[in-house]
Every structure is written in structure tokens, then in C-alpha cells.
Design a protein around this motif. Structure first.
Motif, PDB file in Angstrom:
ATOM      1  N   ASP A 278      -6.530 -28.755 -40.663  1.00  0.00           N
ATOM      2  CA  ASP A 278      -5.649 -27.676 -40.201  1.00  0.00           C
ATOM      3  C   ASP A 278      -5.786 -26.426 -41.055  1.00  0.00           C
ATOM      4  O   ASP A 278      -5.818 -25.300 -40.535  1.00  0.00           O
ATOM      5  CB  ASP A 278      -4.196 -28.145 -40.204  1.00  0.00           C
ATOM      6  CG  ASP A 278      -3.891 -29.131 -39.097  1.00  0.00           C
ATOM      7  OD1 ASP A 278      -4.574 -29.087 -38.054  1.00  0.00           O
ATOM      8  OD2 ASP A 278      -2.974 -29.953 -39.263  1.00  0.00           O
ATOM      9  N   ARG A 279      -5.842 -26.599 -42.359  1.00  0.00           N
ATOM     10  CA  ARG A 279      -5.946 -25.436 -43.248  1.00  0.00           C
ATOM     11  C   ARG A 279      -7.249 -24.681 -43.023  1.00  0.00           C
ATOM     12  O   ARG A 279      -7.281 -23.454 -43.041  1.00  0.00           O
ATOM     13  CB  ARG A 279      -5.812 -25.869 -44.704  1.00  0.00           C
ATOM     14  CG  ARG A 279      -4.374 -26.192 -45.099  1.00  0.00           C
ATOM     15  CD  ARG A 279      -4.237 -26.498 -46.577  1.00  0.00           C
ATOM     16  NE  ARG A 279      -2.840 -26.688 -46.934  1.00  0.00           N
ATOM     17  CZ  ARG A 279      -2.001 -25.716 -47.267  1.00  0.00           C
ATOM     18  NH1 ARG A 279      -2.432 -24.460 -47.255  1.00  0.00           N
ATOM     19  NH2 ARG A 279      -0.759 -25.967 -47.587  1.00  0.00           N
ATOM     20  N   ALA A 280      -8.334 -25.434 -42.796  1.00  0.00           N
ATOM     21  CA  ALA A 280      -9.620 -24.789 -42.533  1.00  0.00           C
ATOM     22  C   ALA A 280      -9.601 -24.021 -41.219  1.00  0.00           C
ATOM     23  O   ALA A 280     -10.059 -22.874 -41.147  1.00  0.00           O
ATOM     24  CB  ALA A 280     -10.726 -25.845 -42.522  1.00  0.00           C
ATOM     25  N   LYS A 281      -9.053 -24.624 -40.171  1.00  0.00           N
ATOM     26  CA  LYS A 281      -9.008 -23.949 -38.870  1.00  0.00           C
ATOM     27  C   LYS A 281      -8.063 -22.754 -38.896  1.00  0.00           C
ATOM     28  O   LYS A 281      -8.335 -21.724 -38.273  1.00  0.00           O
ATOM     29  CB  LYS A 281      -8.576 -24.939 -37.784  1.00  0.00           C
ATOM     30  CG  LYS A 281      -9.609 -26.011 -37.482  1.00  0.00           C
ATOM     31  CD  LYS A 281      -9.475 -26.552 -36.076  1.00  0.00           C
ATOM     32  CE  LYS A 281      -9.941 -25.553 -35.051  1.00  0.00           C
ATOM     33  NZ  LYS A 281      -9.994 -26.125 -33.690  1.00  0.00           N
ATOM     34  N   GLN A 282      -6.945 -22.881 -39.640  1.00  0.00           N
ATOM     35  CA  GLN A 282      -6.008 -21.769 -39.738  1.00  0.00           C
ATOM     36  C   GLN A 282      -6.649 -20.594 -40.482  1.00  0.00           C
ATOM     37  O   GLN A 282      -6.451 -19.431 -40.121  1.00  0.00           O
ATOM     38  CB  GLN A 282      -4.737 -22.229 -40.456  1.00  0.00           C
ATOM     39  CG  GLN A 282      -3.571 -21.268 -40.344  1.00  0.00           C
ATOM     40  CD  GLN A 282      -2.343 -21.820 -41.046  1.00  0.00           C
ATOM     41  OE1 GLN A 282      -2.380 -22.114 -42.232  1.00  0.00           O
ATOM     42  NE2 GLN A 282      -1.254 -21.974 -40.315  1.00  0.00           N
ATOM     43  N   ALA A 283      -7.462 -20.895 -41.505  1.00  0.00           N
ATOM     44  CA  ALA A 283      -8.081 -19.850 -42.319  1.00  0.00           C
ATOM     45  C   ALA A 283      -9.035 -18.988 -41.508  1.00  0.00           C
ATOM     46  O   ALA A 283      -9.198 -17.794 -41.794  1.00  0.00           O
ATOM     47  CB  ALA A 283      -8.809 -20.472 -43.503  1.00  0.00           C
ATOM     48  N   VAL A 284      -9.678 -19.582 -40.494  1.00  0.00           N
ATOM     49  CA  VAL A 284     -10.616 -18.820 -39.671  1.00  0.00           C
ATOM     50  C   VAL A 284     -10.023 -18.486 -38.298  1.00  0.00           C
ATOM     51  O   VAL A 284     -10.733 -18.134 -37.368  1.00  0.00           O
ATOM     52  CB  VAL A 284     -11.958 -19.572 -39.513  1.00  0.00           C
ATOM     53  CG1 VAL A 284     -12.654 -19.678 -40.862  1.00  0.00           C
ATOM     54  CG2 VAL A 284     -11.754 -20.958 -38.909  1.00  0.00           C
ATOM     55  N   MET A 285      -8.686 -18.606 -38.194  1.00  0.00           N
ATOM     56  CA  MET A 285      -7.918 -18.199 -37.007  1.00  0.00           C
ATOM     57  C   MET A 285      -8.329 -18.967 -35.745  1.00  0.00           C
ATOM     58  O   MET A 285      -8.320 -18.425 -34.649  1.00  0.00           O
ATOM     59  CB  MET A 285      -8.028 -16.688 -36.791  1.00  0.00           C
ATOM     60  CG  MET A 285      -7.508 -15.878 -37.968  1.00  0.00           C
ATOM     61  SD  MET A 285      -7.571 -14.100 -37.715  1.00  0.00           S
ATOM     62  CE  MET A 285      -6.285 -13.887 -36.479  1.00  0.00           C
ATOM     63  N   LEU A 286      -8.685 -20.239 -35.905  1.00  0.00           N
ATOM     64  CA  LEU A 286      -8.938 -21.102 -34.758  1.00  0.00           C
ATOM     65  C   LEU A 286      -7.741 -21.986 -34.438  1.00  0.00           C
ATOM     66  O   LEU A 286      -7.758 -22.736 -33.464  1.00  0.00           O
ATOM     67  CB  LEU A 286     -10.174 -21.977 -35.024  1.00  0.00           C
ATOM     68  CG  LEU A 286     -11.501 -21.221 -35.105  1.00  0.00           C
ATOM     69  CD1 LEU A 286     -12.632 -22.168 -35.475  1.00  0.00           C
ATOM     70  CD2 LEU A 286     -11.804 -20.522 -33.778  1.00  0.00           C
TER      71      LEU A 286
END
Length: 391
Positions: A278-286
Motif C-alpha cells: 500500500d505504501r509503495a502504491k500510494q507513493a506513486v499515486m496508484l
């Protein structure tokens, strides 16, 4: 007047802004005597909620004294009245308001077209909470304009109760109460509550008042878990013990019948694969929201149980286990709080001494100290659980 003003993520300042004025006959101008920083304000601080603009005044949990009343509201309000203001603005006349669904009032969101594009249908206007919900100036200020003030208010008898006892009728107390009511709690039920912040604390007391057999609270902050335990909950520190094993132990392996998500879109799970994802996807606005708690509740809830979600979500989540939810026959109940649906009963309970919501306050300060306390609250420093500001 002074107010707390949002400029960009992590940039809230106490500044001089123009005083509010009557704009509609149903308006009132309120001198704020107490306001609070809410957990959902932190989503604005962190920049996770869409629709904020530089110069927006923050705050949706406030109360004060009526200073001026429009002609259309005078039958219900007068100068000098002491009121708590619900964060949900309601006209009191549309179909949804007549049904008691005040948080989806059809008339109070002045940006209804924008909300309809985002949500499919408009929701109510909210104070200090993005232009998707009307862009109304909030209550972390010396004065505030209250639209539909004849309906958007809770009148408090003068002198009978302190501001601190009744302030939270505007948000976190009815929010915790609605979360518990949505569970349809039975005397045999175990209620598990994720999050021991202010809403979680109110949900704990509400579940106890509504007669749950046992209440369990999951968090990782020791002082919050201590407060939860003082309110009648069995604490689980998810950083020190397995939530799965502990819940199985407490429920004879069946899981809790009712689960409440008092965390919302910024779940801080540690060391789990889904949290890292989740943190990775949130960081790239996915992905906009981190739904670890929703996944964990769905997994651990007893089959045919209920998931109640007062925690705020702002947009899109990923890897949501709909198959698990469908096959287990779980019911999900959500929503912003229909504040006025509950407040007559909750004010009575405060007056009768069943509960004193001021227990949750850990910090009281001036408006000028607000920007620093936003960060203290977010970072869970100095034992901070609830901040009250005195303009």
C-alpha cells in the motif's frame, strides 16, 4: 480574526483572515469558545484528501456563542444561545434529512456538482473539509458562519455543562456511537475495535453502554491502549503480540461478531506485506488509501458478522478481499456521521452522568499553538490523544 489556515500539505498556519458575515437568511455567526483537532484533519495535513485549496480554514469540531442570526433562523436561534455545531451541515428539509440521513443532505453542499462527479451523488456540506464537501470555512477560528443554522446546531443549556463535556457532540462522540449502533450489538457479542484514537475511544465506551459482552481494542500506542483499557476494553498491542492469535484466544477461535475500523485511510501496519504494498502504491499515486485494517477485519471477523467503518476513506483502495467478504456473509456499514440523529440521546447521557466525553482530552492550548499541535497529534508525541483549542 485569527484562524488556522491550510496552505499545502504539512503547512497549516495561524493567520489573520476576514471575519465571516451573514450570507443567507438561515445563517448564524458563532463566536467559537472551543474547537478541536480531529483525526480526519490529519488526512488534510498529510495531503491525502483531494479538493483542498491554499487559504482554506480548518476545523469541523467546534462550539460557541451565537452572535448574529439571519432572519430565516430566528425562530430557532437567538443571540446569546450556546451551541455545538455538527460537522455535517444539514438543511433539515430534503428527503435524506427527513429520513435522518443528515450526512448525505441533498442541499447543503454548495459544490454538489463536483461531489456528484466524484461520488455519483452529492453528500452533505462539511465544515473545513475540502471543496468536494462545499469548501466551507471551518471552526478552528475565532468566528464562523454556520449555514442552515436553524438545523445545524445542538443547543446546550447555559451553565449546566462545561465546553469540554459537550464539545465532542459535534463529531467524535456521535461518530463512535454510530459506529457501535451500526453493529447491532447483542449481549453475547464480542466487539473488536481497530484504533484507540479519539473515535476509537468513543466507540469503546459506546459498545460498553450498548451492552457488548466484551470489547477488544487493537493499537500500538501504550497510552492510548491504557485509556482503552480504562474504558472497558481488552487491549491488544499489534507490535507486541499476534492480533490473530489473541483474538482467537478471546473468542474461542470463532472471531469477533462485530468489528469497527476507527483508523481509516492512513493505517500504520508494521512489517506486513500488504502494508508495504500500500505504501509503495500510494507513493506513486496508484492508490489513495491504505486499507490494511479493512483487510484484517474481514479476515478475522466471525462469519455472518458485521464490519462498521467510521474511519475516513478518501478515494481508491487495492487488493480488497470482496470474495472473502461475500463468502463469509459479512455486512459492511459505513458513512459520515448523521450527527443530529444521535445528539438528543447523547446529550441526555452526558447530563445523567453516564459518560463524560472530556476524558479523552490530553492537550488544551491557544489557537496560535494549533499548527505545532497538529504535528504533535499526528506523530503521537507527548502522549497526545485529543487536542482542544481555545480561540
Amino acid at each position: 480574526m485569527k484562524a488556522l489556515v491550510w496552505h499545502k500539505p504539512n503547512d497549516i498556519r495561524c493567520e489573520q483572515v476576514p471575519d465571516p458575515k451573514i450570507e443567507d437568511s438561515r445563517d448564524a455567526i458563532v463566536k467559537v469558545t472551543a474547537c478541536a483537532i480531529c483525526g480526519s484533519d490529519l488526512h488534510l495535513l498529510d495531503g491525502f484528501m483531494p479538493g483542498m485549496k491554499s487559504g482554506d480554514i480548518m476545523g469541523h469540531e467546534f462550539m460557541g456563542e451565537v452572535m448574529e442570526v439571519g432572519a430565516g433562523a430566528r425562530a430557532d436561534l437567538k443571540v446569546g444561545d450556546r451551541i455545538v455545531v455538527p460537522f455535517t451541515i444539514n438543511c433539515g428539509e430534503c428527503i435524506q434529512c427527513l429520513r435522518g440521513n443528515f450526512s448525505v443532505c441533498e442541499r447543503s453542499n454548495r459544490n454538489a456538482d463536483l461531489a456528484s462527479k466524484a461520488f455519483g451523488r452529492t453528500t452533505a456540506g462539511l465544515f473545513g473539509y475540502t471543496h468536494l464537501t462545499g469548501g466551507y470555512p471551518g471552526g478552528q477560528a475565532e468566528y464562523v458562519r454556520v449555514p442552515f443554522a436553524d438545523k445545524t446546531q445542538i443547543k446546550i443549556p447555559k451553565g449546566s455543562l462545561t465546553d469540554e463535556q459537550v464539545l465532542f457532540l459535534g463529531d467524535i462522540f456521535p461518530t463512535g456511537w454510530q459506529a457501535a449502533v451500526q453493529c447491532d450489538i447483542q449481549p453475547t457479542d464480542t466487539v473488536a475495535i481497530w484504533g484507540a484514537g479519539p473515535v476509537g475511544q468513543m466507540a469503546i465506551r459506546s459498545a460498553v453502554l450498548l451492552g457488548a459482552r466484551q470489547v477488544i481494542c487493537i493499537d500500538r500506542v501504550p497510552e492510548r491502549l491504557a485509556m482503552a483499557e480504562a474504558g472497558g476494553a481488552i487491549p491488544i498491542n499489534f507490535e507486541k503480540e499476534s492480533v490473530i492469535e489473541r483474538l482467537d484466544e478471546l473468542t474461542a477461535g470463532r472471531g469477533p461478531e462485530k468489528c469497527i475500523d476507527s483508523v481509516g485511510m492512513e493505517a500504520h501496519a508494521t512489517g506486513t506485506i500488504d502494508a508495504l504494498y500500500d505504501r509503495a502504491k500510494q507513493a506513486v499515486m496508484l492508490e489513495s488509501d491504505r486499507p490494511h485494517v479493512l483487510r484484517e477485519m474481514a479476515y478475522l471477523c466471525q462469519a455472518a458478522g458485521t464490519l462498521s467503518v467510521p474511519g475516513v476513506y478518501g478515494g481508491l483502495i487495492d487488493k480488497f478481499p470482496i470474495g472473502m467478504i461475500m463468502n463469509k456473509g459479512l455486512t459492511i456499514r459505513t458513512g459520515q456521521t448523521h450527527v443530529k440523529r444521535w445528539t438528543d440521546d447523547l446529550l441526555r447521557r452526558i447530563e445523567e452522568g453516564q459518560i463524560d466525553p472530556s476524558f479523552v482530552i490530553t492537550h488544551t492550548a491557544s489557537l496560535e499553538e494549533g499548527p505545532g499541535l497538529y504535528k504533535t497529534f499526528r506523530d503521537k508525541e507527548d502522549g497526545c490523544i485529543k487536542v482542544v483549542l481555545k480561540p
